[in-house]
Design a protein around this motif. Structure first.
Motif, PDB file in Angstrom:
ATOM      1  N   TYR A 127       0.829  -1.213   0.000  1.00 23.51           N
ATOM      2  CA  TYR A 127       0.000   0.000   0.000  1.00 23.51           C
ATOM      3  C   TYR A 127       0.864   1.263   0.000  1.00 23.51           C
ATOM      4  N   SER A 128       0.394   2.266  -0.736  1.00 27.26           N
ATOM      5  CA  SER A 128       1.081   3.566  -0.748  1.00 27.26           C
ATOM      6  C   SER A 128       0.881   4.249   0.601  1.00 27.26           C
ATOM      7  N   LYS A 129       1.657   5.299   0.865  1.00 28.53           N
ATOM      8  CA  LYS A 129       1.555   6.029   2.152  1.00 28.53           C
ATOM      9  C   LYS A 129       0.131   6.549   2.399  1.00 28.53           C
ATOM     10  N   PRO A 130      -0.535   7.183   1.387  1.00 33.55           N
ATOM     11  CA  PRO A 130      -1.915   7.647   1.642  1.00 33.55           C
ATOM     12  C   PRO A 130      -2.861   6.491   1.998  1.00 33.55           C
ATOM     13  N   VAL A 131      -2.694   5.346   1.323  1.00 29.65           N
ATOM     14  CA  VAL A 131      -3.559   4.189   1.615  1.00 29.65           C
ATOM     15  C   VAL A 131      -3.266   3.671   3.026  1.00 29.65           C
ATOM     16  N   GLN A 132      -1.995   3.646   3.412  1.00 26.50           N
ATOM     17  CA  GLN A 132      -1.650   3.205   4.769  1.00 26.50           C
ATOM     18  C   GLN A 132      -2.278   4.127   5.820  1.00 26.50           C
ATOM     19  N   ARG A 133      -2.277   5.439   5.529  1.00 28.02           N
ATOM     20  CA  ARG A 133      -2.919   6.389   6.464  1.00 28.02           C
ATOM     21  C   ARG A 133      -4.419   6.117   6.546  1.00 28.02           C
ATOM     22  N   PHE A 134      -5.031   5.852   5.389  1.00 33.23           N
ATOM     23  CA  PHE A 134      -6.465   5.548   5.382  1.00 33.23           C
ATOM     24  C   PHE A 134      -6.749   4.289   6.217  1.00 33.23           C
ATOM     25  N   LEU A 135      -5.896   3.269   6.071  1.00 38.82           N
ATOM     26  CA  LEU A 135      -6.133   2.014   6.791  1.00 38.82           C
ATOM     27  C   LEU A 135      -6.012   2.182   8.301  1.00 38.82           C
ATOM     28  N   LYS A 136      -5.108   3.073   8.727  1.00 38.19           N
ATOM     29  CA  LYS A 136      -5.029   3.385  10.161  1.00 38.19           C
ATOM     30  C   LYS A 136      -6.338   4.021  10.624  1.00 38.19           C
ATOM     31  N   TYR A 137      -6.876   4.901   9.785  1.00 35.51           N
ATOM     32  CA  TYR A 137      -8.148   5.568  10.085  1.00 35.51           C
ATOM     33  C   TYR A 137      -9.282   4.530  10.114  1.00 35.51           C
ATOM     34  N   ALA A 138      -9.264   3.599   9.148  1.00 30.00           N
ATOM     35  CA  ALA A 138     -10.303   2.555   9.080  1.00 30.00           C
ATOM     36  C   ALA A 138     -10.251   1.663  10.326  1.00 30.00           C
ATOM     37  N   GLU A 139      -9.032   1.381  10.794  1.00 28.01           N
ATOM     38  CA  GLU A 139      -8.864   0.586  12.020  1.00 28.01           C
ATOM     39  C   GLU A 139      -9.510   1.303  13.211  1.00 28.01           C
ATOM     40  N   LYS A 140      -9.245   2.618  13.282  1.00 29.66           N
ATOM     41  CA  LYS A 140      -9.801   3.434  14.377  1.00 29.66           C
ATOM     42  C   LYS A 140     -11.337   3.439  14.327  1.00 29.66           C
ATOM     43  N   LEU A 141     -11.896   3.540  13.114  1.00 27.02           N
ATOM     44  CA  LEU A 141     -13.360   3.520  12.950  1.00 27.02           C
ATOM     45  C   LEU A 141     -13.938   2.165  13.367  1.00 27.02           C
TER      46      LEU A 141
END
Length: 375
Positions: A127-141
């Protein structure tokens, strides 16, 4: 207590894809045998088109991934959730959070929501850096919108406790122990005893396929190296091109025929497990159950399962050393037997299904009591 349970978040059963489909197949059928009513949501593109499988109800939801790529997974998960809202399930078990937790506000209000928290998806190097950031956000959600949580690895359980202060239930994957007769009844010319190395994985960078094959490529071994996995993606094409001049390396494609995979694992000289991200990996448990001698990537996920009953590597130099030096003597035979005992007593499907059932019933009772108190 007999419950109406839905399993969401997978491409569907029977398994033609990966880990969550694999466990959903076993858990759904096991819960039906214990008297529960279970529905699994399948992509409308799934090869299995019937409306039930081994007593499990199958709901086919529209999945546009084949048209629009990854974004289609989000649409598919939304379609599954919208249907689940109408169906009044007692419990909704969501496998993973990558494309479902953004729809947290759509989670069925009167169902008990349990999420299997997957394996730190944001660490995956594909995953690219933006996708990795999104996945951290998805984990939090996923943490925010779920009521209860399952971790399939003790490493994930402690990560969630540290980061989010939540207590998740540790329930691992399982594997079946085949009798020697069952393993050996599948004879075919590629499973000659111990004349080849083997790896089985999705073609992704974090599975260390390049590291493993690089080490083998530089070795003086005269054995073959069989690679199981679909090489149709970009990384798969890169790998096949990179090692095309080494005629010892054979890319066999994806094989979903379990007895054939089992036979290949059982007969391999050394089975390489390169997965470095995620929880307890099903293909690792299958290899343990198949009595393969294992060399695993050196990381906490693999070590928490294998302990001292495997060889470990971190780079291509160490892979080469294993390829050229590993023996098959008493010590190695004991490693194989110890791993088989772990499958029999710790990672067997009956135990995994029992743990899921207990956790589902307990959390449903708990959330029902909370609703009564709230009213």
């Amino acid at each position: 207590m007999k419950l109406r349970i839905a399993i969401l978040g997978t491409r569907g059963i029977p398994n033609y894809y990966g880990g969550f489909e694999h466990i959903s197949e076993y858990v759904s059928a096991g819960l039906v045998k214990r008297g529960h009513s279970v529905t699994v949501y399948n992509s409308h593109n799934h090869p299995y088109t019937a409306n039930s499988w081994n007593g499990v109800e199958i709901k086919h939801c529209y999945d546009p991934e084949y048209l629009i790529g990854t974004a289609g997974q989000f649409v598919y998960d939304m379609n599954c959730l919208l249907d689940a809202r109408k169906s009044k399930y007692d419990v909704v078990l969501i496998m993973g959070y990558t494309s479902s937790s953004v729809w947290g506000k759509l989670y069925p209000k009167n169902s008990t929501i349990i999420t299997n928290m997957d394996g730190m998806e944001w660490k995956r190097s594909k995953y690219s850096k933006p996708v990795q950031r999104f996945l951290k956000y998805a984990e939090k959600l996923a943490v925010q919108y779920s009521q209860y949580y399952v971790s399939d690895s003790l490493v994930i359980k402690s990560y969630l406790a540290d980061k989010y202060h939540i207590n998740s239930a540790y329930i691992p994957y399982g594997a079946d122990v085949y009798s020697e007769q069952e393993r050996e009844q599948y004879e075919f010319k590629e499973a000659l005893k111990e004349d080849y190395f083997l790896l089985m994985a999705r073609m992704e960078p974090e599975n260390n396929i390049e590291t493993i094959l690089e080490g083998f490529n530089k070795s003086n071994s005269n054995k073959k190296f069989k690679v199981l996995g679909d090489t149709g993606n970009r990384f798969g094409k890169f790998i096949t091109h990179k090692f095309k001049n080494d005629n010892r390396i054979e890319f066999k494609g994806a094989i979903f025929d379990t007895p054939k995979v089992r036979s290949l694992q059982n007969n391999s000289y050394l089975y390489f497990h390169g997965h470095s991200v995620g929880g307890t990996n099903p293909s690792l448990l299958e290899a343990m159950a198949s009595e393969a001698l294992i060399a695993a990537h050196n990381n906490p996920f693999n070590k928490s399962v294998l302990n001292t009953d495997a060889f470990y590597f971190s780079n291509a130099v160490e892979v080469r050393h294993l390829v050229e030096n590993v023996q098959r003597k008493d010590l190695e035979k004991n490693m194989v037997l110890n791993n088989l005992h772990k499958i029999q007593y710790q990672f067997n499907w009956e135990s995994v299904i029992n743990q899921y059932e207990e956790f589902i019933i307990e959390t449903h009772k708990h959330s029902n009591n909370e609703r009564i108190i709230a009213h």
